[in-house]
Design a protein around this motif. Structure first.
Motif, PDB file in Angstrom:
ATOM      1  N   SER A 197      14.540  47.400 -54.951  1.00 13.06           N
ATOM      2  CA  SER A 197      14.747  48.747 -55.986  1.00 13.06           C
ATOM      3  C   SER A 197      15.127  48.295 -57.112  1.00 13.06           C
ATOM      4  O   SER A 197      14.836  48.852 -58.346  1.00 13.06           O
ATOM      5  CB  SER A 197      15.815  49.542 -55.100  1.00 13.06           C
ATOM      6  OG  SER A 197      16.882  48.940 -55.065  1.00 13.06           O
ATOM      7  N   ASP A 198      15.677  47.034 -57.540  1.00  8.64           N
ATOM      8  CA  ASP A 198      16.087  46.562 -58.782  1.00  8.64           C
ATOM      9  C   ASP A 198      15.090  45.623 -59.317  1.00  8.64           C
ATOM     10  O   ASP A 198      15.233  44.931 -60.180  1.00  8.64           O
ATOM     11  CB  ASP A 198      17.415  45.948 -58.667  1.00  8.64           C
ATOM     12  CG  ASP A 198      18.643  46.894 -58.449  1.00  8.64           C
ATOM     13  OD1 ASP A 198      18.240  48.008 -58.883  1.00  8.64           O
ATOM     14  OD2 ASP A 198      19.766  46.689 -58.094  1.00  8.64           O
ATOM     15  N   GLY A 222      12.332  52.676 -62.690  1.00 10.13           N
ATOM     16  CA  GLY A 222      12.010  53.182 -61.484  1.00 10.13           C
ATOM     17  C   GLY A 222      13.529  53.983 -61.101  1.00 10.13           C
ATOM     18  O   GLY A 222      13.383  55.077 -60.479  1.00 10.13           O
ATOM     19  N   SER A 223      14.711  53.406 -61.528  1.00 12.07           N
ATOM     20  CA  SER A 223      16.031  53.953 -61.111  1.00 12.07           C
ATOM     21  C   SER A 223      15.976  55.272 -62.029  1.00 12.07           C
ATOM     22  O   SER A 223      16.444  56.298 -61.564  1.00 12.07           O
ATOM     23  CB  SER A 223      17.146  53.146 -61.643  1.00 12.07           C
ATOM     24  OG  SER A 223      17.011  52.133 -60.694  1.00 12.07           O
ATOM     25  N   SER A 224      15.554  55.096 -63.303  1.00 12.89           N
ATOM     26  CA  SER A 224      15.784  56.255 -64.207  1.00 12.89           C
ATOM     27  C   SER A 224      14.823  57.391 -63.828  1.00 12.89           C
ATOM     28  O   SER A 224      15.189  58.759 -63.794  1.00 12.89           O
ATOM     29  CB  SER A 224      15.411  56.017 -65.730  1.00 12.89           C
ATOM     30  OG  SER A 224      15.368  57.044 -66.502  1.00 12.89           O
ATOM     31  N   ASP A 225      13.555  57.134 -63.585  1.00  9.88           N
ATOM     32  CA  ASP A 225      12.560  57.933 -62.989  1.00  9.88           C
ATOM     33  C   ASP A 225      13.198  58.729 -61.850  1.00  9.88           C
ATOM     34  O   ASP A 225      13.203  60.230 -61.625  1.00  9.88           O
ATOM     35  CB  ASP A 225      11.119  57.214 -62.432  1.00  9.88           C
ATOM     36  CG  ASP A 225      10.558  56.791 -63.990  1.00  9.88           C
ATOM     37  OD1 ASP A 225      10.939  57.381 -64.913  1.00  9.88           O
ATOM     38  OD2 ASP A 225       9.901  56.000 -63.525  1.00  9.88           O
ATOM     39  N   ARG A 226      13.735  57.826 -60.974  1.00  6.15           N
ATOM     40  CA  ARG A 226      14.407  58.680 -59.636  1.00  6.15           C
ATOM     41  C   ARG A 226      15.566  59.854 -59.983  1.00  6.15           C
ATOM     42  O   ARG A 226      15.699  60.878 -59.422  1.00  6.15           O
ATOM     43  CB  ARG A 226      14.856  57.587 -58.484  1.00  6.15           C
ATOM     44  CG  ARG A 226      13.899  57.078 -57.789  1.00  6.15           C
ATOM     45  CD  ARG A 226      14.219  56.216 -56.768  1.00  6.15           C
ATOM     46  NE  ARG A 226      14.969  55.135 -57.166  1.00  6.15           N
ATOM     47  CZ  ARG A 226      14.590  53.872 -57.649  1.00  6.15           C
ATOM     48  NH1 ARG A 226      13.272  53.704 -57.791  1.00  6.15           N
ATOM     49  NH2 ARG A 226      15.666  52.969 -57.934  1.00  6.15           N
ATOM     50  N   LEU A 227      16.394  59.047 -60.957  1.00  5.36           N
ATOM     51  CA  LEU A 227      17.657  59.950 -61.317  1.00  5.36           C
ATOM     52  C   LEU A 227      16.950  61.321 -62.067  1.00  5.36           C
ATOM     53  O   LEU A 227      17.398  62.506 -61.643  1.00  5.36           O
ATOM     54  CB  LEU A 227      18.370  59.253 -62.321  1.00  5.36           C
ATOM     55  CG  LEU A 227      19.545  60.214 -62.788  1.00  5.36           C
ATOM     56  CD1 LEU A 227      20.526  60.677 -61.977  1.00  5.36           C
ATOM     57  CD2 LEU A 227      20.073  59.247 -64.062  1.00  5.36           C
ATOM     58  N   ALA A 276      13.969  62.738 -61.722  1.00  5.61           N
ATOM     59  CA  ALA A 276      13.418  63.637 -60.845  1.00  5.61           C
ATOM     60  C   ALA A 276      14.373  64.542 -59.960  1.00  5.61           C
ATOM     61  O   ALA A 276      14.220  65.612 -59.738  1.00  5.61           O
ATOM     62  CB  ALA A 276      12.535  62.723 -59.648  1.00  5.61           C
ATOM     63  N   ALA A 277      15.624  63.551 -59.483  1.00  9.33           N
ATOM     64  CA  ALA A 277      16.733  64.446 -58.656  1.00  9.33           C
ATOM     65  C   ALA A 277      17.211  65.641 -59.565  1.00  9.33           C
ATOM     66  O   ALA A 277      17.755  66.543 -58.962  1.00  9.33           O
ATOM     67  CB  ALA A 277      17.534  63.318 -58.364  1.00  9.33           C
ATOM     68  N   ASP A 324      15.007  68.524 -59.873  1.00  7.38           N
ATOM     69  CA  ASP A 324      14.762  69.480 -58.629  1.00  7.38           C
ATOM     70  C   ASP A 324      15.627  70.087 -57.999  1.00  7.38           C
ATOM     71  O   ASP A 324      15.643  70.565 -57.377  1.00  7.38           O
ATOM     72  CB  ASP A 324      14.327  68.375 -57.536  1.00  7.38           C
ATOM     73  CG  ASP A 324      12.728  67.863 -57.799  1.00  7.38           C
ATOM     74  OD1 ASP A 324      12.199  68.180 -58.601  1.00  7.38           O
ATOM     75  OD2 ASP A 324      12.600  66.703 -57.140  1.00  7.38           O
TER      76      ASP A 324
END
Length: 131
Positions: A20-21, A119-124, A126-127, A130
Motif C-alpha cells: 500500500s506504500d 494512492g493514499s491521497s486518492d483513497r482519502l 474518495a472516502a 463519498d
C-alpha cells in the motif's frame, strides 16, 4: 495477529514490505520472519544493532539480507513509521463535520508529489467525497 505492538508492526512492515506504500521490503524477509525478528529484538534499531554484533543470535543469512538493504531501510522507515510530532488543529466536537474536499488542493498536490502519496491521497479524497 503478529505478536507485535503498534511500533513493532511498523518495523515489521518495513522489513517485509508494504504494497500500500509501494515498499518492496528486504529481499528474502517475509511476514513471518519479520514478525519473529521484531518480536525477538523489539525494534528495527535493535535488530540493526544486532546485525552489527557478531555475538548476537542472528543467522548469517538474515545478517546478509539486512546488510544488502542498508540503504533501503532508513528510507522505508521514514515512510512506514507513525509520526508523533504532527501539529494538529482540531475543531471542537459537536456539529463539526469533515470536509468533503481539501482546503488547499495545490498544497495537497505538492505533498502528494513530494512524498509519493498518490494512492493514499486518492483513497482519502474518495472516502471524503463519498460520505
Amino acid at each position: 495477529r503478529y505478536g507485535v505492538d503498534g511500533a513493532g508492526y511498523a518495523a515489521m512492515a518495513t522489513l517485509r514490505g508494504d504494497p500500500s506504500d509501494g515498499l518492496p521490503g528486504v529481499a528474502g524477509i517475509g511476514e513471518k520472519t519479520a514478525a519473529d525478528l521484531i518480536g525477538r529484538f523489539g525494534s528495527l534499531e535493535a535488530l540493526l544493532a544486532a546485525a552489527e554484533d557478531p555475538g548476537a543470535a542472528l543467522s548469517a543469512g538474515v545478517r546478509r539480507k539486512l546488510a544488502a538493504a542498508v540503504d533501503y531501510l532508513p528510507a522505508a522507515w521514514r515512510v512506514v513509521r507513525v509520526s508523533t510530532d504532527a501539529e494538529l488543529h482540531v475543531e471542537p466536537a459537536g456539529d463539526a463535520e469533515l470536509p468533503r474536499e481539501p482546503a488547499d488542493p495545490q498544497g495537497l498536490e505538492a505533498l502528494v508529489e513530494e512524498h509519493g502519496l498518490g494512492g493514499s491521497s486518492d483513497r482519502l479524497l474518495a472516502a471524503l467525497a463519498d460520505r
